[in-house]
Motif scaffolding. Sequence first.
Motif, PDB file in Angstrom:
ATOM      1  N   THR A 163       1.053   7.500  29.724  1.00  9.83           N
ATOM      2  CA  THR A 163       0.696   8.353  30.860  1.00  9.83           C
ATOM      3  C   THR A 163      -0.779   8.219  31.218  1.00  9.83           C
ATOM      4  O   THR A 163      -1.133   8.247  32.399  1.00  9.83           O
ATOM      5  CB  THR A 163       1.041   9.827  30.599  1.00  9.83           C
ATOM      6  OG1 THR A 163       0.372  10.275  29.431  1.00  9.83           O
ATOM      7  CG2 THR A 163       2.533  10.041  30.469  1.00  9.83           C
ATOM      8  N   SER A 209      -2.037   6.905  34.800  1.00 12.00           N
ATOM      9  CA  SER A 209      -2.969   7.762  35.533  1.00 12.00           C
ATOM     10  C   SER A 209      -4.243   7.010  35.903  1.00 12.00           C
ATOM     11  O   SER A 209      -4.692   7.060  37.058  1.00 12.00           O
ATOM     12  CB  SER A 209      -3.309   8.986  34.686  1.00 12.00           C
ATOM     13  OG  SER A 209      -4.259   9.786  35.336  1.00 12.00           O
ATOM     14  N   GLN A 255      -8.580  18.875  32.495  1.00  7.69           N
ATOM     15  CA  GLN A 255      -7.346  18.806  33.264  1.00  7.69           C
ATOM     16  C   GLN A 255      -6.738  17.397  33.269  1.00  7.69           C
ATOM     17  O   GLN A 255      -5.751  17.164  33.965  1.00  7.69           O
ATOM     18  CB  GLN A 255      -7.603  19.228  34.715  1.00  7.69           C
ATOM     19  CG  GLN A 255      -8.054  20.648  34.882  1.00  7.69           C
ATOM     20  CD  GLN A 255      -6.946  21.632  34.574  1.00  7.69           C
ATOM     21  OE1 GLN A 255      -5.782  21.365  34.858  1.00  7.69           O
ATOM     22  NE2 GLN A 255      -7.290  22.740  33.967  1.00  7.69           N
ATOM     23  N   LEU A 264      -2.882  17.160  32.149  1.00  8.61           N
ATOM     24  CA  LEU A 264      -1.963  17.682  33.162  1.00  8.61           C
ATOM     25  C   LEU A 264      -1.900  16.749  34.365  1.00  8.61           C
ATOM     26  O   LEU A 264      -0.813  16.490  34.902  1.00  8.61           O
ATOM     27  CB  LEU A 264      -2.402  19.081  33.603  1.00  8.61           C
ATOM     28  CG  LEU A 264      -1.517  19.783  34.619  1.00  8.61           C
ATOM     29  CD1 LEU A 264      -0.118  19.987  34.049  1.00  8.61           C
ATOM     30  CD2 LEU A 264      -2.133  21.113  35.006  1.00  8.61           C
ATOM     31  N   ALA A 265      -3.037  16.209  34.767  1.00 12.46           N
ATOM     32  CA  ALA A 265      -3.070  15.276  35.890  1.00 12.46           C
ATOM     33  C   ALA A 265      -2.293  14.000  35.559  1.00 12.46           C
ATOM     34  O   ALA A 265      -1.565  13.481  36.400  1.00 12.46           O
ATOM     35  CB  ALA A 265      -4.509  14.938  36.250  1.00 12.46           C
ATOM     36  N   TYR A 321       1.371  14.782  35.806  1.00  9.82           N
ATOM     37  CA  TYR A 321       1.753  14.983  37.201  1.00  9.82           C
ATOM     38  C   TYR A 321       1.847  13.648  37.943  1.00  9.82           C
ATOM     39  O   TYR A 321       2.816  13.393  38.661  1.00  9.82           O
ATOM     40  CB  TYR A 321       0.744  15.906  37.897  1.00  9.82           C
ATOM     41  CG  TYR A 321       1.047  16.129  39.345  1.00  9.82           C
ATOM     42  CD1 TYR A 321       2.056  17.003  39.729  1.00  9.82           C
ATOM     43  CD2 TYR A 321       0.357  15.448  40.342  1.00  9.82           C
ATOM     44  CE1 TYR A 321       2.356  17.211  41.062  1.00  9.82           C
ATOM     45  CE2 TYR A 321       0.643  15.639  41.674  1.00  9.82           C
ATOM     46  CZ  TYR A 321       1.643  16.533  42.033  1.00  9.82           C
ATOM     47  OH  TYR A 321       1.941  16.711  43.346  1.00  9.82           O
ATOM     48  N   THR A 350       5.294  12.070  39.399  1.00 10.17           N
ATOM     49  CA  THR A 350       5.382  11.810  40.839  1.00 10.17           C
ATOM     50  C   THR A 350       5.741  10.355  41.111  1.00 10.17           C
ATOM     51  O   THR A 350       6.595  10.065  41.957  1.00 10.17           O
ATOM     52  CB  THR A 350       4.057  12.174  41.530  1.00 10.17           C
ATOM     53  OG1 THR A 350       3.760  13.556  41.272  1.00 10.17           O
ATOM     54  CG2 THR A 350       4.132  11.956  43.022  1.00 10.17           C
TER      55      THR A 350
END
Length: 55
Positions: free
Chosen positions: A5, A9, A25, A28-29, A32, A36
Amino acid sequence: MRKLTDFISESFIWSVGITRPKPGQERLAALYITATLAASILAAMTMFLLVLHRL
């Protein structure tokens, strides 16, 4: 899983040029962004199969 991840990212941030998440953060980003992208790919594959099935 965390490395995957984080890689996705970072790749997305660099290639698309979005703003980096605030400190604290990042996790979490990353989740996400990965979710997505996975949902977008799944939706595109579903639409492709639906169109292929209709032909």
